[in-house]
Design an enzyme around this catalytic site. Structure first.
Site, PDB file in Angstrom:
ATOM      1  N   ASP A  32       0.851  -1.178   0.000  1.00 46.30           N
ATOM      2  CA  ASP A  32       0.000   0.000   0.000  1.00 46.30           C
ATOM      3  C   ASP A  32       0.891   1.233   0.000  1.00 46.30           C
ATOM      4  O   ASP A  32       1.539   1.541   0.996  1.00 46.30           O
ATOM      5  CB  ASP A  32      -0.902  -0.001   1.234  1.00 46.30           C
ATOM      6  CG  ASP A  32      -1.940   1.116   1.184  1.00 46.30           C
ATOM      7  OD1 ASP A  32      -1.948   1.870   0.191  1.00 46.30           O
ATOM      8  OD2 ASP A  32      -2.726   1.241   2.135  1.00 46.30           O
TER       9      ASP A  32
ATOM     10  N   TYR B  88      -3.818  16.884  -9.930  1.00 45.92           N
ATOM     11  CA  TYR B  88      -2.869  15.944 -10.529  1.00 45.92           C
ATOM     12  C   TYR B  88      -1.581  16.662 -10.927  1.00 45.92           C
ATOM     13  O   TYR B  88      -0.472  16.182 -10.665  1.00 45.92           O
ATOM     14  CB  TYR B  88      -3.521  15.285 -11.739  1.00 45.92           C
ATOM     15  CG  TYR B  88      -2.683  14.224 -12.411  1.00 45.92           C
ATOM     16  CD1 TYR B  88      -2.544  12.960 -11.851  1.00 45.92           C
ATOM     17  CD2 TYR B  88      -2.044  14.486 -13.628  1.00 45.92           C
ATOM     18  CE1 TYR B  88      -1.790  11.975 -12.472  1.00 45.92           C
ATOM     19  CE2 TYR B  88      -1.283  13.509 -14.256  1.00 45.92           C
ATOM     20  CZ  TYR B  88      -1.161  12.265 -13.671  1.00 45.92           C
ATOM     21  OH  TYR B  88      -0.410  11.294 -14.290  1.00 45.92           O
TER      22      TYR B  88
ATOM     23  N   LYS C 215       2.389  16.107  -9.567  1.00 47.17           N
ATOM     24  CA  LYS C 215       3.499  15.773 -10.461  1.00 47.17           C
ATOM     25  C   LYS C 215       4.565  16.869 -10.468  1.00 47.17           C
ATOM     26  O   LYS C 215       5.765  16.572 -10.613  1.00 47.17           O
ATOM     27  CB  LYS C 215       2.969  15.531 -11.880  1.00 47.17           C
ATOM     28  CG  LYS C 215       2.081  14.300 -11.990  1.00 47.17           C
ATOM     29  CD  LYS C 215       2.770  13.058 -11.445  1.00 47.17           C
ATOM     30  CE  LYS C 215       1.936  11.808 -11.602  1.00 47.17           C
ATOM     31  NZ  LYS C 215       2.584  10.615 -11.015  1.00 47.17           N
TER      32      LYS C 215
ATOM     33  N   THR D 267      -3.262   3.516 -21.538  1.00 48.37           N
ATOM     34  CA  THR D 267      -3.369   2.536 -20.462  1.00 48.37           C
ATOM     35  C   THR D 267      -4.803   2.533 -19.947  1.00 48.37           C
ATOM     36  O   THR D 267      -5.626   3.393 -20.307  1.00 48.37           O
ATOM     37  CB  THR D 267      -2.434   2.882 -19.294  1.00 48.37           C
ATOM     38  OG1 THR D 267      -2.861   4.137 -18.734  1.00 48.37           O
ATOM     39  CG2 THR D 267      -0.989   2.997 -19.759  1.00 48.37           C
TER      40      THR D 267
END
Length: 253
Positions: A65, A157, A161, A192
């Site tokens: 995890d 997001y 990053k 993906t």
């Protein structure tokens, strides 16, 4: 096979997020080039499926995890105590979030940061412990072009990053006395399952416009995997503190 099959012979490398997507494709490529792998993921069945596709012997699959806790450093210490120290780490695990800021929740922000920068820091902390990584080893983290180009709905997001890229530059200096190399990959749109989930619900016109921002088209997981193999190998021994754009020309626009 682009590189020589013996490119990574003798190297022991950890790949997170190896149960799917970029992590899975990278694990397969690294094993094909002789690396012995420790792969991690949250789905035991999919992780076992990846393990079954790895060439060579001595690979290890572990559920982990990636919550940014000290348990991550303990895991790295455990898998190297009395064994060959690591020569590389690739942190591919992460979660996606495409949502306007006014609709974002604190829990979602925490989840994105936990799987990305918090886990990256915990992995780096573990790798810095004595005996976990051999001198001259390489750490590599997944970033994104979202950290360098603005796009609606990507604030959380992109922030996570961007933090990865800043961490990489600082760690490259801090760990240089041991010859440890630290880099990140700013990926463009890679086809993906996570990417498909990210695009669900978007109008077709928006999806098409996003694809057209990549002059060389959308990428495949193997496009990232080959760059990972290079940066983790001795061929990348003079590369550190860099964010490599592997994006089909996205940032060139």
């Amino acid at each position: 096979m682009i590189f020589h099959p013996s490119l990574l012979v003798g190297q022991r490398i950890v790949v997170t997020g190896a149960s799917s997507g970029i992590g899975r494709a990278t694990a397969i490529v690294l094993a094909n080039h002789g690396a012995q792998l420790v792969i991690t993921g949250r789905d035991p069945q999919r992780l076992a499926a990846t393990l079954s596709e790895l060439a060579g012997e001595g690979h290890l699959a572990r559920e982990l995890d990636l919550d940014g806790s000290d348990a991550i450093a303990e895991f790295l210490k455990e898998i190297t105590t009395g064994q060959q120290p690591l020569s590389g780490l690739f942190h591919a695990a992460g979660v996606e979030l495409l949502r306007p800021m006014k609709l974002s929740k604190a829990q979602q922000t925490a989840q994105v940061f936990s799987s990305s920068i918090h886990s990256a820091l915990a992995l780096a902390r573990g790798c810095a412990l004595r005996g976990v990584m051999q001198d001259g080893a390489a750490l590599l983290f997944m970033s994104s072009v979202a950290a360098q180009r603005g796009q609606a709905g990507m604030a959380v997001y992109a922030a996570a990053k961007a933090a990865i890229d800043g961490m990489v530059r600082a760690l490259a200096v801090e760990l240089a006395p041991r010859g440890l190399r630290v880099n990140s990959i700013a990926a463009g749109a890679v086809q993906t399952e996570m990417h498909e989930r990210l695009l669900q619900g978007l109008p077709e016109t928006a999806v098409q416009a996003y694809a057209e921002r990549h002059p060389l088209g959308l990428g495949k997981p193997e496009d990232i995997a080959q760059v990972v193999a290079f940066l983790l190998s001795d061929a990348g021994r003079w590369v550190s503190g860099a964010t490599w754009a592997v994006d089909g020309g996205y940032l060139a626009r």
